[in-house]
Design a protein around this motif. Structure first.
Motif, PDB file in Angstrom:
ATOM      1  N   GLU B 323       0.826  -1.204   0.000  1.00 28.73           N
ATOM      2  CA  GLU B 323       0.000   0.000   0.000  1.00 28.73           C
ATOM      3  C   GLU B 323       0.858   1.251   0.000  1.00 28.73           C
ATOM      4  O   GLU B 323       0.512   2.251  -0.591  1.00 28.73           O
ATOM      5  N   LEU B 326       1.970   2.020  -3.434  1.00 32.69           N
ATOM      6  CA  LEU B 326       0.853   2.519  -4.226  1.00 32.69           C
ATOM      7  C   LEU B 326       0.612   4.006  -3.947  1.00 32.69           C
ATOM      8  O   LEU B 326       0.492   4.807  -4.861  1.00 32.69           O
ATOM      9  N   GLY B 330       1.618   6.980  -6.371  1.00 30.18           N
ATOM     10  CA  GLY B 330       0.462   7.758  -6.813  1.00 30.18           C
ATOM     11  C   GLY B 330       0.752   9.249  -6.752  1.00 30.18           C
ATOM     12  O   GLY B 330       0.416   9.997  -7.672  1.00 30.18           O
ATOM     13  N   TRP B 395      -5.783   9.115 -14.889  1.00 29.23           N
ATOM     14  CA  TRP B 395      -5.006   8.028 -14.282  1.00 29.23           C
ATOM     15  C   TRP B 395      -4.451   8.448 -12.927  1.00 29.23           C
ATOM     16  O   TRP B 395      -4.419   7.656 -11.987  1.00 29.23           O
ATOM     17  N   LEU B 398      -7.230   8.299 -10.423  1.00 28.88           N
ATOM     18  CA  LEU B 398      -7.623   6.913 -10.192  1.00 28.88           C
ATOM     19  C   LEU B 398      -6.621   6.240  -9.257  1.00 28.88           C
ATOM     20  O   LEU B 398      -6.978   5.574  -8.279  1.00 28.88           O
ATOM     21  N   TYR B 399      -5.337   6.434  -9.571  1.00 31.75           N
ATOM     22  CA  TYR B 399      -4.257   5.803  -8.821  1.00 31.75           C
ATOM     23  C   TYR B 399      -4.267   6.242  -7.368  1.00 31.75           C
ATOM     24  O   TYR B 399      -4.166   5.442  -6.444  1.00 31.75           O
ATOM     25  N   ASN B 402      -7.327   5.043  -5.483  1.00 34.60           N
ATOM     26  CA  ASN B 402      -7.178   3.614  -5.247  1.00 34.60           C
ATOM     27  C   ASN B 402      -6.293   3.369  -4.021  1.00 34.60           C
ATOM     28  O   ASN B 402      -6.616   2.558  -3.143  1.00 34.60           O
ATOM     29  N   ALA B 403      -5.180   4.116  -3.960  1.00 34.72           N
ATOM     30  CA  ALA B 403      -4.280   3.977  -2.814  1.00 34.72           C
ATOM     31  C   ALA B 403      -5.003   4.320  -1.526  1.00 34.72           C
ATOM     32  O   ALA B 403      -4.825   3.654  -0.502  1.00 34.72           O
ATOM     33  N   VAL B 405      -8.223   4.084  -0.885  1.00 36.30           N
ATOM     34  CA  VAL B 405      -9.179   3.029  -0.537  1.00 36.30           C
ATOM     35  C   VAL B 405      -8.442   1.886   0.155  1.00 36.30           C
ATOM     36  O   VAL B 405      -8.869   1.378   1.196  1.00 36.30           O
ATOM     37  N   ARG B 406      -7.282   1.510  -0.408  1.00 38.66           N
ATOM     38  CA  ARG B 406      -6.520   0.416   0.189  1.00 38.66           C
ATOM     39  C   ARG B 406      -6.044   0.762   1.588  1.00 38.66           C
ATOM     40  O   ARG B 406      -5.814  -0.114   2.410  1.00 38.66           O
ATOM     41  N   VAL B 413     -11.892   9.419   0.037  1.00 40.46           N
ATOM     42  CA  VAL B 413     -12.121   9.204  -1.391  1.00 40.46           C
ATOM     43  C   VAL B 413     -13.480   9.754  -1.799  1.00 40.46           C
ATOM     44  O   VAL B 413     -13.632  10.366  -2.861  1.00 40.46           O
TER      45      VAL B 413
END
Lengths: 172, 485
Positions: B323, B326, B330, B395, B398-399, B402-403, B405-406, B413
């Motif tokens: 994570e 990421l 990001g 992108w 999104l990236y 996504n990080a 959320v993880r 988010v």
């Protein structure tokens, strides 16, 4: 820092520095503020002496009291008088409250922390050691500081040129 | 010699700054050459950086105060590219001003050297000096214009910047006071050893560092200077501020917070602070941007909101392992994407405002009919800032989301996505005005060659990396690998 002498000196210096720093803020006359500023610098130099950092104390006096304060004095004397009534700002009360809160936090934190203290100054804390450190480990910041001063000098010259000089310059 | 080699890019940029000044003094008739000399210096720096890429990864010089790793390399490319674009976009403006030409380019190059030094600085003293090297010339540049607004911008930026620097320095002094070292990994080791015993002090120091860096990032509540400075400063300088110093602040913040303050009992705290600042910055920046009628002020507020997006990534890197990579990569992806996109938008604004002598959004009406190239370029960059495919901005968002959320930051988010919708309103509002409005004059105009090159390069970056984002992503991932544990 053991014994009566250093502790006494510390509290006297601390009182002097704090009162002088407060004087910088509250004095209505800009000239008085600069004189208070000089007193603050001297107080800080006294702390360096207490910490056995003789060279830095001397540098503090020569550079801050000798050069910077004089420069500020000249700037104040050469600048035409302008409005200095920003003392009556309505932010004074919130500002004081914020300052008190911050002071409380710092007092708590400083009191709470177990600081690494030593009984006497480590050996070799002289100008030679400082010079060696500045020209080996910290040589990059040391050299970059001179680049920074050059850039600031160029900028200061450029920002203070008169429009006539600029017009001549543009024609060349 | 090793140290000289590692600092080669910075040195070549500074040498170029000196050459520009000397050439102007010796051959005053050759002023057209100056920007190209500056670009040559940046090209040398980029080539020097490239020469390291194949040469193994990780080396420290000057007793660990400067480090050369892929992270530093990544940011040095970004800063060289940003500065080159700013110089290209400045040429017309500087020629029209007709004065202080060499000094302008020399100061821009000095800022670039400071930014590059920040990318590799791994020691608090070097970080502070590099930050000042990149800030003080920018204060000067913000006051470069002839009008009172520019002087106001310069003075405001200088005064608030000085306050921010002093907060940063206080934080650094406290850190040094408890750990006894200024080298980031050594600070981490000292904190690891007995940091729990002075946790309160570390949190105060951390807050002061966040305030100092937050000023450079221009996030709420350290954003007061942004609209006035962006509006008053010459537009190329505003472009430089909005991309260069912001990217540098994030570069150094990742390094400091992860390499020095990465201990578990601290990272949850700063992650929370960053998450809150991110949410507030995005929301406030976007809401204020909606009501602006001046495009530079609008871009100023939107840059505050974008900084909030960066911070989402910073909030997400507190966790170790996969994570972390990421979230950190990001941010790097977002930095590169934002650099292309925001610079492109500013380049178009520079060209248009020189032509119509106005920064009002209403005066952009019908730009599509008078200058299709500029209108298309600006529209494209605004679409990317919103985060709509096929642009690189999509992108990046999104990236980073996504990080988050993880890292279990779902609420952040949701705030971020809602804010993207709000930002679409004002970004696309400008596009609507340009394409559907009626122009005040039918007279067409073309961009100058340097503007055309700068806008084409940035827009091409936005589109190419929007369609094929993989190279940029893997570069960002490689860059942050050294921090993973």
């Amino acid at each position: 820092m053991e014994g009566f002498g250093p502790s006494f000196a510390f509290w006297v210096l601390a009182a002097l520095t704090l009162v002088a720093a407060g004087g910088v803020m509250v004095s209505r006359n800009l000239l008085h503020a600069v004189l208070f500023l000089i007193l603050t610098f001297i107080g800080v130099a006294g702390f360096f002496v207490l910490l056995s950092a003789d060279f830095i104390a001397m540098a503090q006096v020569i550079i801050y009291v000798g050069a910077i304060a004089v420069l500020v004095l000249f700037a104040v004397l050469l600048t035409p008088r302008s409005g200095r009534d920003n003392g009556e700002t309505r932010w004074a009360l919130p500002g004081i409250l914020l300052a008190v809160c911050l002071a409380a936090i710092f007092l708590f934190v400083v009191h709470d922390t177990a600081w690494n203290t030593v009984d006497e100054a480590p050996a070799g804390l002289d100008a030679r050691a400082l010079g060696t450190a500045l020209l080996t480990t910290w040589v990059v910041p040391f050299e970059i500081a001179s680049v920074l001063l050059t850039a600031a000098l160029v900028g200061a010259i450029m920002l203070t040129r008169s429009p006539e000089e600029e017009a001549e310059d543009a024609l060349v | 010699m090793n140290g000289i080699d590692v600092l080669g890019p910075q040195i070549s940029v500074l040498v170029a700054a000196g050459v520009v000044l000397v050439v102007d003094a010796l051959f005053p008739g050759q002023r057209r050459l100056l920007p190209f000399l500056a670009l040559a210096g940046l090209l040398t720096a980029a080539l020097w950086t490239t020469s390291w890429v194949g040469r193994g990864d990780y080396q420290t010089v000057f007793d660990g105060t400067i480090v050369l790793d892929r992270y530093a390399v990544f940011f040095q490319y970004v800063f060289a590219g940003v500065t080159a674009t700013v110089i290209l976009a400045s040429i017309d403006w500087v020629n029209r001003e007709g004065r202080r030409q060499s000094e302008y380019y020399a100061l821009v190059l000095t800022v670039c050297a400071g930014l590059m030094l920040l990318a590799g600085a791994r020691d608090l003293i070097t970080i502070f000096i590099a930050l000042e090297l990149s800030s003080i010339p920018q204060y000067i540049l913000a006051g470069w214009g002839k009008d009172a607004k520019s002087s106001e911008a310069g003075l405001k930026y200088l005064l608030l910047g000085a306050v921010a620097s002093s907060l940063l320095l206080y934080g650094m002094a406290l850190l040094y006071g408890v750990t006894g070292t200024t080298i980031l990994p050594d600070i981490a080791a000292a904190i690891e050893a007995n940091g729990e015993s002075y946790r309160a002090l570390l949190i105060v120091a951390m807050t002061l560092l966040i305030a100092g860096f937050g000023f450079k990032m221009a996030v709420v509540p350290f954003q007061m200077w942004v609209p006035d400075v962006y509006q008053g400063a010459p537009t190329p300088v505003a472009a430089f501020l909005s991309v260069g110093s912001k990217a540098a602040a994030f570069a150094v913040a990742i390094r400091v917070f992860f390499e020095a303050l990465g201990a578990d009992f601290l990272s949850s705290d700063w992650s929370m602070i960053f998450a809150v600042i991110a949410a507030v910055s995005m929301t406030l920046g976007n809401l204020m941007a909606i009501v602006q009628s001046d495009i530079k002020r609008m871009l100023g507020y939107s840059s505050i909101a974008q900084a909030g997006n960066f911070l989402v990534g910073l909030a997400a890197i507190s966790v170790a392992g996969e994570e972390f990579t990421l979230g950190a990569s990001g941010i790097l992806l977002f930095v590169a994407a934002y650099a292309f996109t925001n610079l492109g938008a500013f380049v178009a604004v520079i060209a248009i405002s020189q032509r119509i002598n106005s920064d009002r959004i209403a005066d952009y009406a019908g730009m599509w009919k008078t200058s299709p190239f500029l209108a298309l370029g600006l529209a494209f960059c605004l679409v990317s800032l919103t985060g709509i495919p096929p642009t690189v901005g999509f992108w990046a968002k999104l990236y980073i989301f996504n990080a988050a959320v993880r890292a279990d930051l779902v609420w952040l988010v949701i705030v971020g996505v809602l804010n993207s919708v709000v930002s679409a309103y004002y970004y696309l509002g400008v596009v609507r005005v340009m394409f559907l409005g009626e122009p005040g004059t039918e007279q067409r105009f073309r961009a100058s060659p340097s503007i055309a090159v700068a806008l084409t390069a940035t827009a091409a970056g936005v589109l190419v990396f929007g369609i094929v984002p993989a190279p940029l992503m893997s570069a960002a991932r490689d860059a942050v690998e050294i921090f993973a544990r």
